[in-house]
Design an enzyme around this catalytic site. Structure first.
Site, PDB file in Angstrom:
ATOM      1  N   LYS A 161      33.783  28.511  49.551  1.00 30.88           N
ATOM      2  CA  LYS A 161      32.770  29.289  50.273  1.00 30.88           C
ATOM      3  C   LYS A 161      32.281  28.565  51.524  1.00 30.88           C
ATOM      4  CE  LYS A 161      31.632  32.062  46.370  1.00 30.88           C
ATOM      5  NZ  LYS A 161      32.157  31.536  45.099  1.00 30.88           N
TER       6      LYS A 161
HETATM    7  C1  LIG Z   1      33.067  32.215  44.347  1.00 30.21           C
HETATM    8  C2  LIG Z   1      34.172  31.491  43.680  1.00 30.21           C
HETATM    9  C3  LIG Z   1      35.324  32.159  43.202  1.00 30.21           C
HETATM   10  C4  LIG Z   1      35.457  33.661  43.275  1.00 30.21           C
HETATM   11  O1  LIG Z   1      35.704  34.106  44.598  1.00 30.21           O
HETATM   12  P1  LIG Z   1      35.501  35.640  44.966  1.00 30.21           P
HETATM   13  O2  LIG Z   1      35.683  35.729  46.436  1.00 30.21           O
HETATM   14  O3  LIG Z   1      34.081  35.965  44.540  1.00 30.21           O
HETATM   15  O4  LIG Z   1      36.502  36.423  44.203  1.00 30.21           O
HETATM   16  C5  LIG Z   1      36.355  31.410  42.653  1.00 30.21           C
HETATM   17  N1  LIG Z   1      36.258  30.075  42.542  1.00 30.21           N
HETATM   18  C6  LIG Z   1      35.168  29.384  42.983  1.00 30.21           C
HETATM   19  C7  LIG Z   1      35.126  27.922  42.807  1.00 30.21           C
HETATM   20  C8  LIG Z   1      34.093  30.070  43.571  1.00 30.21           C
HETATM   21  O5  LIG Z   1      33.015  29.384  43.995  1.00 30.21           O
END
Ligand SMILES: *Cc1c(COP(=O)(O)O)cnc(C)c1O
Length: 456
Positions: free
Chosen positions: A111
Site C-alpha cells: 500500500k
Molecule cells: C491490503 C493487503 C492485501 C489485499 O489487497 P487488496 O488490494 O485489498 O486486494 C494483501 N496483502 C497485504 C499485505 C495487504 O496489506
C-alpha cells in the site's frame, strides 16, 4: 481523459478532480470513460524504463492534469521513499516462479506505493487550494500505517485513523502510533474493524462535518490508487516473459490494477486471485455467486474482508458499463447480501481471472515449505499467492505478488523461523514513544475526539 461513476450518473471528472472526489456523489466508484491503448512501439520504449519513468508514462496515458514540474517532483519524492533502488524488484523463487517484491516502502506493505504518491498529491492539492485537507480512515492494519507514513511531515494535512483496539498485529500498531506529530491522531476503538468502518460511514454521512472539514477518505477506493498500482505490474511484465500474476486479494484493488494493465493492451498472462479463508471473491470467480458469509480469523488479517469495494469496478466492466444495472444490483446486494450472475457473465469472468482460496493450514504450511526448500521467508499474505500458484502449475512463467514483509507478521511465523532477521526500522519501533487514544465504539465518542483535532 474523463472519469465517470460506475452507477451511471452523466457527470464526468478529470483525473485530479476524481482524485479529490474519492467516491462519486451517487455512491459509485470512478472508472475511465474508455481505456487508453498502448501499441507495440510504445511497449518497446517502455521496456527500457525505470519504475519512475513507467509511473510517469502510465499516469500521462490516463490523462494526468497536473503541472509537469510539480508532477516530476512528486514522482521523484515517491521513489526515494523506498529502500530499494528498483522500488519494486523482481526476484527468483524457483525456475519458473518470480516474486514481485512490493514491501520496500516505509511500512513494508504494497500500500506504500499508492499512498506515498497520494500523500504527495494531497499535500500539493492543499497548498494549491490554500486549504487544509483532513483525512479520516479506518484500517485493519496496513492502510492506516501507509496513509500516516504518506502524510507525515505535511503540516497542511490532518489525518485521523481508527483501528480496532488490540486486533491489529504488533508491528502494524506500532507503525501507526509511533509517528508523533501534531497532525496525526490514532484512535483505538474498543470493537472490531466493522465497528470502525461503521463509525467512519456515519461521520461521512454527516454532510455538515464533511463540508466543514473538507474530509477525505483513504478507504474509499481512490482512482489514483488503482492507476499507481499498475506501474509495478508493467515493471514486472518487462522482466519476466509473458507472466501469469498471482495476487493475494482482499479488497480487490491490487488484482484490478493488473486487470487494467491488460485492458490498455499489455499482453500479460492469467491473473489469479488468491484469497484466504474469507473466500467471497474466490467463490464469485469460480461459481458466479457473490455472497458474504461468516467472518473467519486468519494469519493474513489484511485480506480478512467480506465486501470488496473494487468488485463494483469489475462488475461495471463485465456489464459493459450499464450503470443503471449496477445501481440496481448494489441495492439488491445491500438487502440480500448476495448476488447471482448468469452464464454469459460467468464465461467472461472465467477469461479474465482464475481464483483459489487458501486455508489457514495451507498458508502456514506454504511458509514453512518455502523457507525449508528455498531459504526464503514469506509473509502469510504472500503465502496465499504462493500456495495458489503451486496448486495450478503452468508451463510458462509465474509472478507471485509479495504484498508484505514477513517481519510485519512475526506473531504468525515465529514458530517457523524463530530468529527472523528484523529490519532496523521495525526493530526501532519498540524504542519509540507511543501516542494513541482508546475510545468506545460509538460515533459520538469518536466525534468528540476528531472535532477538536480537525479544528485545531
Ligand atoms: C491490503 C493487503 C492485501 C489485499 O489487497 P487488496 O488490494 O485489498 O486486494 C494483501 N496483502 C497485504 C499485505 C495487504 O496489506
Amino acid at each position: 481523459m474523463r472519469y465517470r461513476s460506475t452507477r451511471g450518473a452523466s457527470q464526468t471528472w478529470s483525473l485530479m478532480e476524481g482524485f479529490l472526489l474519492g467516491l462519486a456523489p451517487d455512491g459509485g466508484l470512478l472508472v475511465p470513460e474508455h481505456f487508453p491503448r498502448v501499441d507495440e512501439q510504445t511497449l518497446r520504449t517502455w521496456s527500457r524504463y525505470s519504475f519512475a519513468q513507467l509511473c510517469d508514462a502510465i499516469f500521462r496515458l490516463f490523462g494526468l492534469d497536473l503541472d509537469d514540474r510539480v508532477w516530476q517532483r512528486i514522482v521523484a519524492d515517491t521513489v526515494v521513499a523506498f529502500d530499494h533502488p528498483e522500488v519494486t524488484p523482481v526476484t527468483q523463487l524457483d525456475d519458473r516462479t518470480a516474486m514481485l517484491e512490493l514491501f520496500h516502502g516505509p511500512t513494508y506493505a504494497f500500500k506504500d506505493v499508492a499512498l506515498q504518491l497520494m500523500g504527495q498529491l494531497y499535500a500539493h492539492a492543499s497548498a494549491h487550494m490554500g486549504a487544509r485537507i483532513c483525512i479520516l480512515g479506518a484500517t485493519s492494519g496496513d492502510t492506516g500505517a501507509a496513509a500516516i507514513a504518506g502524510v507525515r511531515g505535511h503540516d497542511a494535512m490532518r489525518i485521523c485513523i481508527l483501528h480496532p483496539h488490540e486486533k491489529v498485529s504488533r508491528v502494524q500498531r506500532l507503525q501507526m502510533t509511533t509517528v508523533i506529530e501534531e497532525n496525526i491522531l490514532n484512535l483505538a476503538v474498543r470493537g472490531t474493524f466493522d465497528d470502525c468502518q461503521r463509525i467512519i460511514k456515519d461521520v461521512f454521512r454527516d454532510a455538515q462535518m464533511k463540508q466543514q472539514y473538507a474530509l477525505r477518505a483513504v478507504n474509499s477506493i481512490n482512482i489514483v490508487r488503482i492507476i499507481a498500482q499498475m506501474v509495478y505490474y508493467a515493471y514486472a511484465f518487462f522482466r519476466v516473459p509473458q507472466p501469469r500474476f498471482v495476487v493475494p486479494t482482499g479488497n480487490f484493488g491490487n488484482a484490478l490494477s493488473a486487470f487494467w494493465l491488460r485492458c490498455i493492451g499489455v499482453p500479460i498472462g492469467d491473473i489469479v486471485v488468491a484469497t484466504n479463508e474469507n473466500d467471497v471473491l474466490a467463490t464469485f470467480f469460480r461459481e458466479g455467486v457473490y455472497a458474504t458469509r461468516t467472518f473467519k480469523t486468519t494469519p493474513s488479517p489484511s485480506m480478512d474482508i467480506q465486501v470488496a469495494s473494487n468488485f463494483e469496478r469489475y462488475v461495471y466492466h463485465v456489464l459493459d458499463g450499464d450503470g443503471d444495472a449496477i445501481a440496481r444490483m448494489m441495492r439488491t446486494f445491500a438487502e440480500d447480501h448476495s448476488l447471482v450472475f448468469d452464464a454469459n457473465v460467468r464465461a467472461r469472468m472465467a477469461k479474465d481471472f482464475c481464483a483459489d482460496a487458501i486455508s489457514n493450514a495451507r498458508t502456514l504450511h506454504t511458509i514453512e515449505d518455502t523457507y525449508r526448500t528455498r531459504g526464503v521467508l514469506i509473509d502469510p499474505h504472500t503465502a496465499c499467492a504462493v500456495a495458489a500458484a503451486r496448486a495450478a502449475p503452468i508451463d510458462g512463467h509465474t509472478v507471485v505478488v509479495a504484498t508484505a514483509h514477513p517481519a510485519k507478521f512475526g506473531e504468525s511465523i515465529e514458530h517457523i523461523c524463530p530468529n527472523q532477521p528484523i529490519p532496523e526500522r521495525i526493530a526501532a519501533l519498540d524504542r519509540l514513544p507511543v501516542s494513541m487514544c482508546v475510545v468506545e465504539a460509538t460515533t459520538e465518542a469518536v466525534v468528540r475526539e476528531i472535532v477538536p483535532f480537525f479544528s485545531r
